[in-house]
Scaffold this motif. Sequence first.
Motif, PDB file in Angstrom:
ATOM      1  N   TYR A 188      -6.261  -0.333   2.107  1.00  0.00           N
ATOM      2  CA  TYR A 188      -5.417   0.146   3.352  1.00  0.00           C
ATOM      3  C   TYR A 188      -4.169   0.323   2.972  1.00  0.00           C
ATOM      4  O   TYR A 188      -3.532  -0.111   1.910  1.00  0.00           O
ATOM      5  CB  TYR A 188      -5.548  -1.084   4.425  1.00  0.00           C
ATOM      6  N   ALA A 189      -3.363   1.171   3.715  1.00  0.00           N
ATOM      7  CA  ALA A 189      -1.928   1.368   3.518  1.00  0.00           C
ATOM      8  C   ALA A 189      -1.472   1.147   4.916  1.00  0.00           C
ATOM      9  O   ALA A 189      -1.762   1.589   5.916  1.00  0.00           O
ATOM     10  CB  ALA A 189      -1.915   2.801   2.736  1.00  0.00           C
ATOM     11  N   ASN A 190       0.132   0.772   4.752  1.00  0.00           N
ATOM     12  CA  ASN A 190       0.964   0.933   5.995  1.00  0.00           C
ATOM     13  C   ASN A 190       1.673   2.146   5.807  1.00  0.00           C
ATOM     14  O   ASN A 190       1.823   2.823   4.981  1.00  0.00           O
ATOM     15  CB  ASN A 190       1.554  -0.553   6.058  1.00  0.00           C
ATOM     16  N   ARG A 191       2.569   2.227   6.974  1.00  0.00           N
ATOM     17  CA  ARG A 191       3.412   3.446   6.777  1.00  0.00           C
ATOM     18  C   ARG A 191       4.547   3.399   5.728  1.00  0.00           C
ATOM     19  O   ARG A 191       4.754   4.429   4.885  1.00  0.00           O
ATOM     20  CB  ARG A 191       4.336   3.428   8.165  1.00  0.00           C
ATOM     21  N   ASP A 192       4.874   2.297   5.173  1.00  0.00           N
ATOM     22  CA  ASP A 192       5.721   2.083   4.185  1.00  0.00           C
ATOM     23  C   ASP A 192       5.100   2.580   2.791  1.00  0.00           C
ATOM     24  O   ASP A 192       5.579   3.384   1.873  1.00  0.00           O
ATOM     25  CB  ASP A 192       6.382   0.620   3.918  1.00  0.00           C
ATOM     26  N   ALA A 193       3.689   1.920   2.670  1.00  0.00           N
ATOM     27  CA  ALA A 193       3.220   2.423   1.310  1.00  0.00           C
ATOM     28  C   ALA A 193       2.707   3.899   1.471  1.00  0.00           C
ATOM     29  O   ALA A 193       2.938   4.400   0.129  1.00  0.00           O
ATOM     30  CB  ALA A 193       1.941   1.619   1.502  1.00  0.00           C
ATOM     31  N   VAL A 194       2.388   4.460   2.457  1.00  0.00           N
ATOM     32  CA  VAL A 194       2.218   5.918   2.398  1.00  0.00           C
ATOM     33  C   VAL A 194       3.557   6.639   2.115  1.00  0.00           C
ATOM     34  O   VAL A 194       3.452   7.891   1.204  1.00  0.00           O
ATOM     35  CB  VAL A 194       1.604   6.283   3.756  1.00  0.00           C
ATOM     36  N   ALA A 195       4.575   6.312   2.739  1.00  0.00           N
ATOM     37  CA  ALA A 195       5.885   7.006   2.600  1.00  0.00           C
ATOM     38  C   ALA A 195       6.198   6.871   1.034  1.00  0.00           C
ATOM     39  O   ALA A 195       6.752   7.583   0.371  1.00  0.00           O
ATOM     40  CB  ALA A 195       6.908   6.181   3.343  1.00  0.00           C
ATOM     41  N   LEU A 196       6.199   5.704   0.432  1.00  0.00           N
ATOM     42  CA  LEU A 196       6.498   5.391  -1.054  1.00  0.00           C
ATOM     43  C   LEU A 196       5.558   6.104  -1.913  1.00  0.00           C
ATOM     44  O   LEU A 196       5.838   6.856  -2.968  1.00  0.00           O
ATOM     45  CB  LEU A 196       6.325   3.772  -1.271  1.00  0.00           C
ATOM     46  N   THR A 197       4.317   6.414  -1.639  1.00  0.00           N
ATOM     47  CA  THR A 197       3.270   7.116  -2.399  1.00  0.00           C
ATOM     48  C   THR A 197       3.736   8.600  -2.334  1.00  0.00           C
ATOM     49  O   THR A 197       3.704   9.086  -3.472  1.00  0.00           O
ATOM     50  CB  THR A 197       1.910   7.069  -1.784  1.00  0.00           C
ATOM     51  N   ALA A 198       4.054   9.132  -1.276  1.00  0.00           N
ATOM     52  CA  ALA A 198       4.627  10.326  -1.056  1.00  0.00           C
ATOM     53  C   ALA A 198       5.802  10.726  -1.996  1.00  0.00           C
ATOM     54  O   ALA A 198       6.241  11.646  -2.551  1.00  0.00           O
ATOM     55  CB  ALA A 198       4.755  10.947   0.107  1.00  0.00           C
ATOM     56  N   GLU A 199       6.774   9.684  -1.858  1.00  0.00           N
ATOM     57  CA  GLU A 199       8.138   9.788  -2.307  1.00  0.00           C
ATOM     58  C   GLU A 199       8.028   9.725  -4.001  1.00  0.00           C
ATOM     59  O   GLU A 199       8.592  10.454  -4.584  1.00  0.00           O
ATOM     60  CB  GLU A 199       8.943   8.764  -1.743  1.00  0.00           C
ATOM     61  N   HIS A 200       7.157   8.973  -4.622  1.00  0.00           N
ATOM     62  CA  HIS A 200       7.177   8.550  -5.844  1.00  0.00           C
ATOM     63  C   HIS A 200       5.973   9.122  -6.698  1.00  0.00           C
ATOM     64  O   HIS A 200       6.161   9.195  -7.785  1.00  0.00           O
ATOM     65  CB  HIS A 200       7.175   7.121  -5.966  1.00  0.00           C
ATOM     66  N   GLY A 201       5.005   9.607  -5.966  1.00  0.00           N
ATOM     67  CA  GLY A 201       3.929  10.216  -6.576  1.00  0.00           C
ATOM     68  C   GLY A 201       2.941   9.166  -7.121  1.00  0.00           C
ATOM     69  O   GLY A 201       2.009   9.640  -8.054  1.00  0.00           O
ATOM     70  N   THR A 202       3.052   7.792  -6.989  1.00  0.00           N
ATOM     71  CA  THR A 202       2.097   6.978  -7.389  1.00  0.00           C
ATOM     72  C   THR A 202       1.704   6.080  -6.094  1.00  0.00           C
ATOM     73  O   THR A 202       2.407   5.961  -5.259  1.00  0.00           O
ATOM     74  CB  THR A 202       2.907   6.077  -8.408  1.00  0.00           C
ATOM     75  N   ALA A 203       0.436   5.708  -6.340  1.00  0.00           N
ATOM     76  CA  ALA A 203      -0.386   5.022  -5.240  1.00  0.00           C
ATOM     77  C   ALA A 203       0.339   3.698  -4.895  1.00  0.00           C
ATOM     78  O   ALA A 203       0.506   2.881  -5.742  1.00  0.00           O
ATOM     79  CB  ALA A 203      -1.798   4.840  -5.398  1.00  0.00           C
ATOM     80  N   HIS A 204       0.610   3.555  -3.489  1.00  0.00           N
ATOM     81  CA  HIS A 204       0.868   2.162  -2.978  1.00  0.00           C
ATOM     82  C   HIS A 204      -0.136   1.982  -1.743  1.00  0.00           C
ATOM     83  O   HIS A 204      -0.367   2.854  -1.161  1.00  0.00           O
ATOM     84  CB  HIS A 204       2.406   2.453  -2.331  1.00  0.00           C
ATOM     85  N   TYR A 205      -0.563   0.768  -1.666  1.00  0.00           N
ATOM     86  CA  TYR A 205      -1.235   0.027  -0.680  1.00  0.00           C
ATOM     87  C   TYR A 205      -0.685  -0.988   0.231  1.00  0.00           C
ATOM     88  O   TYR A 205       0.462  -1.330  -0.435  1.00  0.00           O
ATOM     89  CB  TYR A 205      -2.579  -0.308  -1.195  1.00  0.00           C
TER      90      TYR A 205
END
Length: 129
Positions: A32-49
């Motif tokens: 699962y991901a929350n809003r921050d995790a998805v935003a960080l994934t898009a920003e950094h290009g590495t997966a956050h959950y």
Amino acid sequence: MSWLDEIKWDDKGLVPVIAQDAQTGRVLMFAYANRDAVALTAEHGTAHYWTRSRQKLWHKGEESGHFQHVLEIRLDCDGDVLIYVIEQDGGIACHTGRESCFFRVLNNGEWETVDPVLKDPAAIYHTHH
């Protein structure tokens, strides 16, 4: 960030995420991901959950070194599931040391392990959980 508003978050503010290998199309992981995790994934290009068990933001690879490089973030037709199309560092997505978390297949009423351990988890994780 209006694109984040188009995601349908559940009542806990989470969205299911499937991690899919960019080369093979194999499903490597589900989380699962929350809003921050998805935003960080898009920003950094590495997966956050978001880890529900530890109730915290989780940068995949922060402990194992097996980072996931996200080539695409895809949203399904209902807007309530994401796919991270990834390149998996080390070829290992699962904490058991396997390529994929989906390594068990139902066979005659029993779960059969069909994928080998590529690296001993004890050699991957140097801290005690």
